[in-house]
Structure formats: C-alpha cells, structure tokens
Design an enzyme around this catalytic site. Sequence first.
Site, PDB file in Angstrom:
ATOM      1  CB  THR A 132     -42.558  46.761 -60.186  1.00 59.89           C
ATOM      2  OG1 THR A 132     -41.264  47.113 -59.695  1.00 59.89           O
ATOM      3  CG2 THR A 132     -43.562  47.718 -59.568  1.00 59.89           C
ATOM      4  CG  ASP A 133     -38.318  44.966 -57.314  1.00 62.56           C
ATOM      5  OD1 ASP A 133     -38.667  45.982 -57.952  1.00 62.56           O
ATOM      6  OD2 ASP A 133     -37.122  44.597 -57.228  1.00 62.56           O
ATOM      7  CE1 TYR A 157     -43.815  51.747 -62.769  1.00 64.58           C
ATOM      8  CE2 TYR A 157     -42.143  51.231 -61.120  1.00 64.58           C
ATOM      9  CZ  TYR A 157     -42.929  50.854 -62.192  1.00 64.58           C
ATOM     10  OH  TYR A 157     -42.843  49.569 -62.685  1.00 64.58           O
ATOM     11  CE  LYS A 161     -46.807  47.973 -62.418  1.00 67.28           C
ATOM     12  NZ  LYS A 161     -47.370  47.547 -63.733  1.00 67.28           N
TER      13      LYS A 161
END
Length: 351
Positions: A132-133, A157, A161
Amino acid sequence: MNKTILITGGAGFIGSHLVRLFVNKYPNYQIINLDKLTYAGNLENIADIENMPNYKFIKGDIVDAEFINKLFKEYSFDGVIHLAAESHVDRSITDPMAFISTNVLGTVNLLNAAKESWKDNFDGKRFYHVSTDEVYGALGDEGFFYEDTSYNPQSPYSASKASSDHFVRAYGNTYKFPYVISNCSNNYGPNQFPEKLLPLAINNIKNNKPIPIYGKGENIRDWLYVLDHARAIDEIYHKADNGKTYNIGGHNEWTNIDLIRLLCKIMDHKLGRVEGDSEKLITYVTDRAGHDLRYAIDASLIEKELAWVPSLTFELGLEKTVDWYLENQKWMDRIVSGDYSKYYDKMYSNR
Ligand code: NAD
Ligand code: TDX
C-alpha cells in the site's frame, strides 16, 4: 497447466478481482486461492468462477506455518501473489495485534515456505507482495510518493504493511529470493467491504442514514478503480524484473468531502432524488486517531516501463461502482445482517 500460482486473500475485495482476471485470462495456469475467510472474505465475490477447471479454493490461515509448509509441498507453486491481510486502518487502531499476526507473521510464513520450496532453483519463480501507499506516511499539500520515498508508516496497519515489505526485501537481499512489490493507492469498486468509506457511504445514502465524515473531511486520497489495480498486478507479475518496486495510482486526488459530495450527486440522480437531498446526510464526526492528511502516488515508473495506465475516468468508475452496489443489494444485505452491525455501532456510536 504450465504454471501453478498461489493467490492469497482471493475472497476479499482486490483479491477476488485479481483471481477472476487470472482464471479467465490464463487458462493454462492453475490458480489456487488461499483465504481464511475472515469477516472480510466472501466466497460470493468469486461465485462466478468457482467451477472453472483451472481454479481451486482452499480455506486456510497464513499464520499457521505448519499448514502453509504442507501446502507448498503439496502444490510446488511457481509463483505467489500475496494479498491476504488485515486491511482496515480503523480496526488496526482498536486491535493492532491481529495486524501484526496476519500481515507480518503471515507474510514471513509464506516467504519461508516459498524459500524452502524453491531453494534448489529460483529461476522462473516469483513472490509478489501486494502493498500500500500508506507505508510512505502522510504528505502535506504538495509532493508525491515515489518508489524511493523513505518509509514512514503512521498507523498500526501501515506499520504492519511496512514491516512485511521490509521482510520481503530482506529475503531478496539475503537469500537472492525472487520478489516484486507494488504499493497502490486507495482502491474502489464492486465487492468492497462496507467498513471502507465508499461502500459505507453508498449503503448509508441508500438507506437515508448519516454519512460519517471524519474531522473536517479535508484528508486527501488518490483513488483507483479496483480492476485497474488488478491489471497493474498482472503486468508487474509477468514483466517486472526481480527486486523491483512499482507505485500504482490513479493521479486522482480527492478530499473526502468533495468525493462524498460527488457521490451524493450521482446517487441523487440514480435514486431519483432531488439534487442536494443526499448531501443533507453528511455528518462530521470525531476524527480518526493519527489520521494521515494526504496520499498521492507518482505512477510514472509503471506507466513508462510497463505501459500501464488507468483505463477509466473516475466519474465513470464511480458511476459503475454505484450501479454495482444498487444492483447487488442482496450482497450488501447479507453483509450488514451479520456481525457488521455490531462493528458499525462500536465504531460510530461514540463519534
Ligand atoms: P480485504 O480486507 O477486502 O481482503 C483481505 C482478504 O484476506 C480477505 O478475504 C480475508 O479473508 C483474507 N485474510 C485475512 N487474514 C487472513 C489470514 N490470516 N490467512 C488467510 N487469509 C486471510 O482487503 P483488500 O482491500 O482486498 O486488500 C488486499 C491487499 O491489498 C491487502 O494486502 C492490502 O494491504 C492491499 N491494498 C489494499 C488497498 C485498498 O485500497 N483496499 C490499497 C493498496 C493495497
Ligand atoms: O466512515 C468513514 N469516514 C471517513 O471520513 C471512513 C470509514 C473513512 N473516512 C475517511 C478516512 C480516510 O481519509 O475516508 C478516507 C478513506 O478511508 P478508508 O476507506 O478507511 O481507507 P484508508 O484509510 O484511506 O485506507 C485504504 O487505502 C489504502 C484501505 O483501507 C487500505 O487497505 C489501503 O492500504
């Protein structure tokens, strides 16, 4: 079958679109979809391909190392496309451990199993980590995330990641393990679980319920249609060099409030309401803790090297998305009639 590919998280939002794309586009690939079927996993998302001869679903948990090791022995996968994750930022704020468990330990279990299975020869093998960015942190009013932007995750989160991305690259460096990573912006489209902003708002507008907007609605996200993300994964999986990272995004930044106003306008039209009616449902609520202000992807590398560009304008994509949710009310009804209402009350009643 000339390749066996493991896709993890294929009963979720993005995974289901990716599994469908691969099963239909590559009849010579055997696609194994491994998913734990958490609250976010839903076999209805891929019911249309369940009987395809090159597709198999396996229910299982990536955190269970013994199970994962056995699976790799049984199937001799040529490639892994790893999407299984806990994916909702708000849930990571209330329960970070679930994110560490699935996103970090689960990813390392898959890396270990793939490394062991491929140890004699990495040629032709590939581990693709879908990220994810959000690992890059938050931007101010200007600038973009590039592939070499330093990691600066701000939520449990995104920290989980980022950690899993680091493990994938560390295996690449240490063991010459064959990997690719992509970091994508916010996806939208059919089959997204209604804890996320757009399907939540669509469902609330339909039912004349308040649309909760965190803070002042000034946070900015860069939105990409889910099938365009799946197309980008396909290109990267097949064409990228090992060890590469690509950012994927829509060049499509919206403040949350402008996005919801546009959605309200589309829904007024679709539901035959007077323009302006749905906007009255907008309700400002307590902000998300540590809410990242702005994400914006520079996707020029994938555009230049792999000739990938988004296929849809945002207005068209959003309209298609609204149409899908309105035509698939039963899909939504089955979700909101389960544990979702408990989640919703807990998350929104005190805001
Ligand atoms: P999702 O929450 O809709 O789906 C996740 C899937 O993973 C579910 O089917 C769930 O059952 C499965 N899963 C969860 N824990 C598991 C476990 N322990 N073992 C096996 N399966 C498990 O998520 P999504 O939005 O489709 O995101 C998919 C991936 O893409 C994630 O890795 C996420 O970080 C990444 N991503 C998402 C977005 C986005 O906007 N949604 C953007 C960029 C990257
Ligand atoms: O009720 C809401 N009200 C609101 O204002 C919700 C659920 C969200 N928001 C805001 C928070 C964000 O600024 O809307 C924006 C989008 O929120 P989410 O849909 O929760 O997405 P986000 O937190 O941006 O993360 C998403 O994109 C990156 C995915 O959930 C991640 O898995 C992905 O990595």
